[in-house]
Motif scaffolding. Structure first.
Motif, PDB file in Angstrom:
ATOM      1  N   ALA A 157       0.822  -1.213   0.000  1.00  0.00           N
ATOM      2  CA  ALA A 157       0.000   0.000   0.000  1.00  0.00           C
ATOM      3  C   ALA A 157       0.853   1.258   0.000  1.00  0.00           C
ATOM      4  O   ALA A 157       0.423   2.300   0.518  1.00  0.00           O
ATOM      5  N   GLY A 158       2.053   1.175  -0.534  1.00  0.00           N
ATOM      6  CA  GLY A 158       2.937   2.332  -0.572  1.00  0.00           C
ATOM      7  C   GLY A 158       3.858   2.383   0.625  1.00  0.00           C
ATOM      8  O   GLY A 158       3.654   1.690   1.619  1.00  0.00           O
ATOM      9  N   GLY A 159       4.857   3.219   0.565  1.00  0.00           N
ATOM     10  CA  GLY A 159       5.853   3.270   1.625  1.00  0.00           C
ATOM     11  C   GLY A 159       5.612   4.356   2.647  1.00  0.00           C
ATOM     12  O   GLY A 159       6.486   4.641   3.458  1.00  0.00           O
ATOM     13  N   SER A 160       4.427   4.969   2.637  1.00  0.00           N
ATOM     14  CA  SER A 160       4.172   6.071   3.553  1.00  0.00           C
ATOM     15  C   SER A 160       2.951   5.782   4.412  1.00  0.00           C
ATOM     16  O   SER A 160       1.972   5.189   3.958  1.00  0.00           O
ATOM     17  N   SER A 161       3.027   6.204   5.654  1.00  0.00           N
ATOM     18  CA  SER A 161       1.890   6.095   6.558  1.00  0.00           C
ATOM     19  C   SER A 161       1.335   7.487   6.820  1.00  0.00           C
ATOM     20  O   SER A 161       1.986   8.502   6.562  1.00  0.00           O
ATOM     21  N   LEU A 162       0.144   7.538   7.366  1.00  0.00           N
ATOM     22  CA  LEU A 162      -0.441   8.825   7.716  1.00  0.00           C
ATOM     23  C   LEU A 162       0.390   9.510   8.795  1.00  0.00           C
ATOM     24  O   LEU A 162       0.525  10.735   8.799  1.00  0.00           O
ATOM     25  N   HIS A 163       0.965   8.734   9.704  1.00  0.00           N
ATOM     26  CA  HIS A 163       1.812   9.314  10.738  1.00  0.00           C
ATOM     27  C   HIS A 163       3.001  10.054  10.113  1.00  0.00           C
ATOM     28  O   HIS A 163       3.309  11.192  10.502  1.00  0.00           O
ATOM     29  N   ARG A 164       3.632   9.414   9.165  1.00  0.00           N
ATOM     30  CA  ARG A 164       4.780  10.044   8.503  1.00  0.00           C
ATOM     31  C   ARG A 164       4.359  11.306   7.765  1.00  0.00           C
ATOM     32  O   ARG A 164       5.075  12.315   7.760  1.00  0.00           O
ATOM     33  N   ALA A 165       3.188  11.273   7.151  1.00  0.00           N
ATOM     34  CA  ALA A 165       2.706  12.444   6.423  1.00  0.00           C
ATOM     35  C   ALA A 165       2.355  13.593   7.367  1.00  0.00           C
ATOM     36  O   ALA A 165       2.685  14.755   7.104  1.00  0.00           O
ATOM     37  N   LEU A 166       1.700  13.279   8.473  1.00  0.00           N
ATOM     38  CA  LEU A 166       1.268  14.324   9.401  1.00  0.00           C
ATOM     39  C   LEU A 166       2.441  15.073  10.006  1.00  0.00           C
ATOM     40  O   LEU A 166       2.367  16.283  10.223  1.00  0.00           O
ATOM     41  N   TYR A 167       3.516  14.350  10.316  1.00  0.00           N
ATOM     42  CA  TYR A 167       4.638  14.967  11.000  1.00  0.00           C
ATOM     43  C   TYR A 167       5.814  15.225  10.068  1.00  0.00           C
ATOM     44  O   TYR A 167       6.930  15.450  10.516  1.00  0.00           O
ATOM     45  N   GLY A 168       5.545  15.207   8.773  1.00  0.00           N
ATOM     46  CA  GLY A 168       6.559  15.539   7.782  1.00  0.00           C
ATOM     47  C   GLY A 168       6.476  17.011   7.393  1.00  0.00           C
ATOM     48  O   GLY A 168       5.715  17.804   7.970  1.00  0.00           O
ATOM     49  N   GLU A 169       7.247  17.374   6.394  1.00  0.00           N
ATOM     50  CA  GLU A 169       7.293  18.772   5.968  1.00  0.00           C
ATOM     51  C   GLU A 169       6.027  19.178   5.229  1.00  0.00           C
ATOM     52  O   GLU A 169       5.611  20.332   5.282  1.00  0.00           O
ATOM     53  N   ARG A 170       5.430  18.228   4.515  1.00  0.00           N
ATOM     54  CA  ARG A 170       4.215  18.531   3.745  1.00  0.00           C
ATOM     55  C   ARG A 170       3.039  17.771   4.328  1.00  0.00           C
ATOM     56  O   ARG A 170       2.624  16.737   3.810  1.00  0.00           O
TER      57      ARG A 170
END
Length: 344
Positions: A157-170
């Protein structure tokens, strides 16, 4: 803010803790992509039996799951994606397609929890839904890996989680987060209708797949409701999970219902809009405050800016009620999230 720091201010009295928290409770604060470590013996190589030839298909799964037994000749490991308390997840190929391969490690410290982590993943073997990570194959052993309790192959399902997205730069915008919330609620409604509770819903277990689709993954803590009604059902706190998102009735060791996932959803939705962690302070202080004083995350200025004038705070309050009976069902939750009044 004062309420959010309550966990730091409450004195820890052992009799009170024993009253509200089960003795064997041992939650893990694991915000990585999976909550279930392993080493790849030869990156990119096939998994083979000790003799060097491809291992046969596993025959240790029950007959009802024979259809999803792993064909080890078709497995190639590529790279690690994440690790947690019960195992590791890797990007791999299976029958020519990119997949996620999860290995549950064998642990002498908590054998029951490790077994439950593996069999929990298999609870969704027969389910197909656009917002649930699909299980493709499984085996109760792994070639050349005596430390593994079981292996599960899932859709990638891709290499990104919502956690990584929320606390990332974008970080995703509030309207995008609301769309993710609807997708998660849709997955929960389907899961609960099938008689299964996830019990570890959090941003790290929500994966962002191709097409910007949010999918619920990591079912290692999941249980079938019919099993939980059995007198022989295991103590729910043996499942682990993440204490910051765990419903207070589970912290007390009470009956597990689908409303526990609704509580976890509320904490997750709060995180989506605030982009903050739910609590600060020592774990036991937070646990005590959640159970005894109904501590919940504060609606910070960042949250209120993201929510605007929408009724999201009211919805979240309803979902994290202390009494499970007063929380909406996943179906009612999805209906409220889809209301025209809820626009960001």
């Amino acid at each position: 803010r004062k309420k959010a720091r309550l966990g730091r201010q409450i004195p820890l009295h052992r009799p009170c803790l024993q009253r509200f928290l089960p003795r064997d409770f041992s939650p893990s604060l694991d915000l990585r992509p999976c909550s279930s470590p392993l080493e790849i013996s030869s990156k990119g190589s096939r998994l083979c039996s000790p003799g060097g030839t491809p291992a046969p298909k596993s025959r240790r799964l029950p007959p009802r799951l024979a259809w999803c037994a792993i064909d080890w000749e078709q497995v190639r490991l590529l790279e690690p994606l994440g690790a947690g308390g019960f195992g590791s997840v890797y990007r791999a190929t299976y029958r020519g397609e990119t997949v996620a391969l999860k290995k549950v490690k064998r642990s002498d410290r908590n054998r029951l929890a490790c077994r439950q982590s593996f069999w929990g993943e298999l609870n969704v073997a027969h389910l197909r839904h656009g917002h649930l990570v699909r299980l493709l194959a499984a085996a109760a052993s792994a070639p050349e890996d005596r430390e593994s309790l079981g292996t599960v192959i899932m859709e990638y399902a891709g290499g990104s989680s919502l956690h990584r997205a929320l606390y990332g730069e974008r970080a995703p915008s509030p309207p995008r987060c609301l769309r993710y919330a609807r997708q998660v609620a849709s997955g929960l409604r389907f899961l609960h209708a099938a008689g299964i509770v996830h019990l570890d819903l959090k941003p790290a277990n929500l994966l962002l797949a191709e097409g910007d689709v949010c999918k619920i993954g990591d079912f290692g803590c999941s249980r079938r409701l019919q099993d939980l009604r059995s007198p022989a059902a295991a103590h729910p706190c043996q499942l682990g999970g993440t204490y910051t998102h765990r419903a207070p009735e589970l912290l007390r060791g009470e009956r597990v219902t689908a409303k526990a996932d609704v509580y976890s959803f509320a904490i997750t939705l709060w995180q989506m809009l605030s982009r903050e962690l739910p609590y600060s302070g020592e774990r036991q202080c937070v646990l005590y405050a959640v159970v005894a004083y109904e501590l919940r995350p504060a609606f910070t200025p960042a949250f209120r800016r993201a929510a605007g004038g929408s009724p999201l705070p009211e919805l979240i309050r309803d979902c994290w009620q202390a009494d499970p009976e007063r929380r909406p069902s996943a179906a009612a939750l999805l209906q409220r999230l889809s209301s025209p009044e809820l626009r960001l």
